[in-house]
Design a protein around this motif. Structure first.
Motif, PDB file in Angstrom:
ATOM      1  N   UNK B   1       0.846  -1.193   0.000  1.00 15.08           N
ATOM      2  CA  UNK B   1       0.000   0.000   0.000  1.00 15.08           C
ATOM      3  C   UNK B   1       0.885   1.248   0.000  1.00 15.08           C
ATOM      4  N   UNK B   2       0.788   1.989  -1.070  1.00 11.34           N
ATOM      5  CA  UNK B   2       1.660   3.166  -1.164  1.00 11.34           C
ATOM      6  C   UNK B   2       0.877   4.445  -1.373  1.00 11.34           C
ATOM      7  N   UNK B   3       1.378   5.521  -0.777  1.00 12.81           N
ATOM      8  CA  UNK B   3       0.824   6.845  -1.020  1.00 12.81           C
ATOM      9  C   UNK B   3       1.911   7.658  -1.710  1.00 12.81           C
ATOM     10  N   UNK B   4       1.521   8.343  -2.776  1.00 11.14           N
ATOM     11  CA  UNK B   4       2.510   9.242  -3.383  1.00 11.14           C
ATOM     12  C   UNK B   4       1.924  10.632  -3.533  1.00 11.14           C
ATOM     13  N   UNK B   5       2.559  11.584  -2.896  1.00 10.51           N
ATOM     14  CA  UNK B   5       2.216  13.003  -3.043  1.00 10.51           C
ATOM     15  C   UNK B   5       0.787  13.350  -2.709  1.00 10.51           C
ATOM     16  N   UNK B   6       0.209  12.643  -1.717  1.00  6.30           N
ATOM     17  CA  UNK B   6      -1.196  12.915  -1.381  1.00  6.30           C
ATOM     18  C   UNK B   6      -1.352  14.315  -0.805  1.00  6.30           C
ATOM     19  N   UNK B   7      -2.292  15.058  -1.378  1.00  2.00           N
ATOM     20  CA  UNK B   7      -2.651  16.378  -0.848  1.00  2.00           C
ATOM     21  C   UNK B   7      -4.147  16.473  -0.772  1.00  2.00           C
ATOM     22  N   UNK B   8      -4.635  17.216   0.216  1.00  2.00           N
ATOM     23  CA  UNK B   8      -6.080  17.403   0.301  1.00  2.00           C
ATOM     24  C   UNK B   8      -6.382  18.829   0.764  1.00  2.00           C
ATOM     25  N   UNK B   9      -7.102  19.533  -0.076  1.00  2.00           N
ATOM     26  CA  UNK B   9      -7.593  20.845   0.323  1.00  2.00           C
ATOM     27  C   UNK B   9      -9.110  20.773   0.280  1.00  2.00           C
ATOM     28  N   UNK B  10      -9.762  21.004   1.419  1.00  2.00           N
ATOM     29  CA  UNK B  10     -11.226  20.924   1.461  1.00  2.00           C
ATOM     30  C   UNK B  10     -11.845  22.105   0.724  1.00  2.00           C
ATOM     31  N   UNK B  11     -13.086  21.948   0.348  1.00  2.00           N
ATOM     32  CA  UNK B  11     -13.801  23.001  -0.379  1.00  2.00           C
ATOM     33  C   UNK B  11     -13.819  24.309   0.425  1.00  2.00           C
ATOM     34  N   UNK B  12     -13.692  24.176   1.752  1.00  2.00           N
ATOM     35  CA  UNK B  12     -13.692  25.368   2.594  1.00  2.00           C
ATOM     36  C   UNK B  12     -12.375  26.135   2.506  1.00  2.00           C
ATOM     37  N   UNK B  13     -11.387  25.554   1.807  1.00  2.00           N
ATOM     38  CA  UNK B  13     -10.093  26.211   1.680  1.00  2.00           C
ATOM     39  C   UNK B  13      -9.075  25.708   2.681  1.00  2.00           C
ATOM     40  N   UNK B  14      -9.499  24.825   3.587  1.00  2.00           N
ATOM     41  CA  UNK B  14      -8.569  24.270   4.579  1.00  2.00           C
ATOM     42  C   UNK B  14      -7.653  23.262   3.889  1.00  2.00           C
ATOM     43  N   UNK B  15      -6.349  23.481   4.005  1.00  2.00           N
ATOM     44  CA  UNK B  15      -5.417  22.502   3.452  1.00  2.00           C
ATOM     45  C   UNK B  15      -5.064  21.522   4.563  1.00  2.00           C
ATOM     46  N   UNK B  16      -5.615  20.310   4.479  1.00  2.00           N
ATOM     47  CA  UNK B  16      -5.451  19.339   5.560  1.00  2.00           C
ATOM     48  C   UNK B  16      -4.164  18.538   5.391  1.00  2.00           C
ATOM     49  N   UNK B  17      -3.835  18.199   4.142  1.00  2.00           N
ATOM     50  CA  UNK B  17      -2.659  17.363   3.895  1.00  2.00           C
ATOM     51  C   UNK B  17      -1.841  17.955   2.758  1.00  2.00           C
ATOM     52  N   UNK B  18      -0.516  17.787   2.837  1.00  2.00           N
ATOM     53  CA  UNK B  18       0.326  18.248   1.730  1.00  2.00           C
ATOM     54  C   UNK B  18       1.408  17.216   1.472  1.00  2.00           C
ATOM     55  N   UNK B  19       1.445  16.716   0.238  1.00  2.00           N
ATOM     56  CA  UNK B  19       2.532  15.879  -0.235  1.00  2.00           C
ATOM     57  C   UNK B  19       2.892  14.743   0.725  1.00  2.00           C
ATOM     58  N   UNK B  49     -10.782   5.369   0.373  1.00  2.00           N
ATOM     59  CA  UNK B  49     -11.556   5.717  -0.818  1.00  2.00           C
ATOM     60  C   UNK B  49     -12.866   6.402  -0.497  1.00  2.00           C
ATOM     61  N   UNK B  50     -12.994   6.909   0.723  1.00  2.00           N
ATOM     62  CA  UNK B  50     -14.256   7.545   1.102  1.00  2.00           C
ATOM     63  C   UNK B  50     -14.313   8.995   0.648  1.00  2.00           C
ATOM     64  N   UNK B  51     -13.155   9.646   0.584  1.00  3.93           N
ATOM     65  CA  UNK B  51     -13.116  10.987   0.004  1.00  3.93           C
ATOM     66  C   UNK B  51     -11.949  11.030  -0.982  1.00  3.93           C
ATOM     67  N   UNK B  52     -12.083  11.863  -2.034  1.00  6.62           N
ATOM     68  CA  UNK B  52     -11.009  11.917  -3.023  1.00  6.62           C
ATOM     69  C   UNK B  52      -9.886  12.833  -2.551  1.00  6.62           C
ATOM     70  N   UNK B  53      -8.671  12.488  -2.926  1.00  5.18           N
ATOM     71  CA  UNK B  53      -7.550  13.384  -2.661  1.00  5.18           C
ATOM     72  C   UNK B  53      -7.557  14.472  -3.726  1.00  5.18           C
ATOM     73  N   UNK B  54      -7.013  15.645  -3.390  1.00  7.82           N
ATOM     74  CA  UNK B  54      -6.927  16.679  -4.425  1.00  7.82           C
ATOM     75  C   UNK B  54      -5.583  16.619  -5.148  1.00  7.82           C
ATOM     76  N   UNK B  55      -4.653  15.800  -4.608  1.00  9.48           N
ATOM     77  CA  UNK B  55      -3.386  15.593  -5.314  1.00  9.48           C
ATOM     78  C   UNK B  55      -2.850  14.225  -4.947  1.00  9.48           C
TER      79      UNK B  55
END
Ligand SMILES: Nc1ncnc2c1ncn2[C@@H]1O[C@H](COP(=O)(O)OP(=O)(O)OP(=O)(O)O)[C@@H](O)[C@H]1O
Ligand SMILES: [Mg+2]
Lengths: 250, 249
Positions: B1-19, B49-55
């Motif tokens: 199980x690998x993650x590469x460059x996962x980023x998540x910015x919520x629609x509210x503008x909150x950047x929860x995860x970066x790279x 897989x419950x929410x999509x990553x933005x990167x």
């Protein structure tokens, strides 16, 4: 009910009211109120008549058809309103308006469109019942636990399974409450619909009795309709309590 | 199980995860640990897989995934049990969704109810159980679908301390003979050090991998109390504390 600080069982309080009615009738307060005993006697003579059976059959059929349609449409629309945001915004206020609107005012219009007959009564029952079902279903679905939906998705639920396995069950207590209120309104719908048309069913009998001032028969019929509405609503309330028990940990 | 460059910015503008880039070793238990609000739950939901990553992307056995899948199962912080269904049906729910026929899935469910120590409660409803027992139901449900990867979001956080310790021991027991890849989110440093083969420390928001600690506690032959006195265990607790301290205040 309480009297002299003591709780009186509901049966006893009913008895008291029956006695009051009987006395008022015997004293002759008004010719509109014959004594209860004569009303009951009149009821006994109506019950076995062909005309009464026919009226009951037609009325029950209209009620059942109207309610069945209201339940199907109401639950479907309620779910859609809760889950499709734009629809909720467009239709939401209208449902709220119609829940409290005097639907009886629409019956003459229905008569114009659907004719003077059973169809109009079915439509009246439907309109009386449907909005409260929509409203309660919507509330129930909105209240559904988001984490249950997420759980179902995580375990691979398809879209329809989220509805059939989670949302509907989770909204069941509210849906049943809506259906119970709708059934009470539906009984009103039958009577009002038939009264306004006044050539079929229980409405025809009401019309007949009041026109000829047959107050004993009239009141007997009122009691029967009341009893029917009470019975329907109590049986749904029984279901509700059972469901409430299972859902008590929500 | 690998993650590469996962980023998540919520629609509210909150950047929860970066790279976030990390490979979770197969068959091991990894914990995600980090300051409150750093995106642990977000990351776990992306993996599930419950929410999509933005990167970035999630790969399971080399294949890219972008939705829930049969090879991943979830254990939820708030249990997420169906209140109208019995323990038996709740445990079988994942199989029910997959269309496994009735008797077969109940059979499997009964087996796992026994394994998590709830035999005899098959016909109970969730509200009749304590918090700890409810989470055992949640765990049995995740085990019953026989996924290779189990994702757990603070599964013991609403359980009292004694129950929690017992539960941790039982979890290790249950996992010992199964090659499951477990990703476990927790707030508790001790819990992480006690359970994990590998601890992934996340930085404050936006969360990113800040350090990886391997406690190297030899659990094989030791009793739970011996583990809690083990030098490697105590060192791991210290190391974690030194990293996390930086994100406080
Ligand atoms: N649905 C959402 N919409 C907008 N912002 C969100 C949403 N979910 C979480 N966030 C924000 O993203 C950030 C990370 O949240 P997340 O729940 O992943 O953190 P966490 O590490 O699990 O926190 P905790 O330790 O408190 O459980 C938080 O700042 C949170 O406010
Ligand atoms: Mg969280």
């Amino acid at each position: 009910m309480r009297l002299f600080g003591k709780r009186i069982p509901i049966g006893a309080s009913l008895l008291v009211w029956c006695a009051v009615w009987e006395l008022a009738g015997r004293v002759g307060v008004s010719s509109i109120f014959p004594p209860l005993s004569r009303v009951v006697a009149a009821g006994m003579t109506i019950l076995p008549t062909e005309k009464f059976h026919l009226a009951v059959e037609i009325s029950l059929r209209s009620f059942a058809l109207g309610m069945a349609m209201a339940i199907c449409v109401g639950i479907t629309l309620g779910i859609l309103l809760a889950r499709v945001e734009t629809l909720g915004r467009i239709l939401g206020t209208w449902v709220n308006v119609f829940v409290s609107a005097p639907i009886s005012a629409l019956v003459p219009v229905l008569m114009g469109v659907l004719g003077i007959g059973e169809t109009t009564v079915v439509a009246t029952v439907f309109l009386f019942a449907v909005f409260v079902i929509i409203l309660d279903t919507e509330v129930g679905i909105r209240k559904a636990d988001r984490s249950l939906i997420e759980m179902a998705r995580a375990f691979g639920a398809r879209n329809y399974q989220v509805y059939t396995k989670v949302l509907v069950w989770s909204a069941l207590p509210e849906m049943l409450a809506g259906i119970r209120l709708a059934a009470i309104r539906g009984v009103k719908g039958v009577v009002i619909g038939q009264l306004l048309i006044s050539i079929i069913g229980v409405g025809e009998l009401f019309e007949l009795y009041s026109k000829h001032f047959l107050m004993e028969e009239f009141w007997a019929l009122v009691i029967l309709v009341f009893a029917f509405a009470f019975l329907v609503s109590e049986s749904i309330a029984y279901l509700e309590r059972r469901v409430e028990y299972y859902a008590s940990a929500r | 199980m690998e993650l590469t460059g996962i980023g998540k910015t919520y629609a509210t503008g909150v950047e929860a995860l970066r790279d976030v880039t990390h490979a979770f070793p197969a068959g091991k238990l990894s914990t995600l640990l980090g300051p409150s609000g750093c995106g642990k739950t977000t990351l776990l939901k992306i993996i599930g897989g419950l929410i999509p990553a933005t990167a970035g992307e999630v790969r399971v056995k080399g294949k890219r995934v972008d939705g829930p899948g049969a090879e991943r199962a979830f254990v939820f912080q708030d249990f997420a049990l169906l209140p109208w269904a019995t323990v038996l049906r709740n445990v079988a729910f994942g199989l029910e969704l997959r269309g496994v026929p009735g008797e077969e899935r109940l059979e499997i469910a009964r087996k796992f109810i026994g394994e998590v120590g709830l035999a005899g409660f098959e016909a109970s409803y969730p509200h009749q159980l304590s918090g700890g027992m409810r989470q055992r139901v949640g765990l049995a449900r995740a085990l019953a679908v026989d996924a290779d990867i189990i994702l757990m979001d603070e599964p013991f956080s609403s359980v009292d301390e004694q129950t929690r310790r017992k539960f941790q021991e039982d979890l290790l027991d249950l996992l010992r003979h199964r090659r499951k890849t477990v990703i476990f989110v927790t707030h508790s440093i001790e819990e992480a050090a006690y359970l994990s083969d590998q601890i992934v420390l996340l930085s404050a928001r936006p969360g990113t991998v800040s350090q990886i600690i391997q406690p190297n506690v030899n659990r094989g032959s030791k009793s739970p109390d011996e583990i809690r006195r083990d030098k490697n265990y105590l060192d791991a607790v210290d190391d974690i504390w030194h990293v996390l301290k930086r994100y406080l205040g």
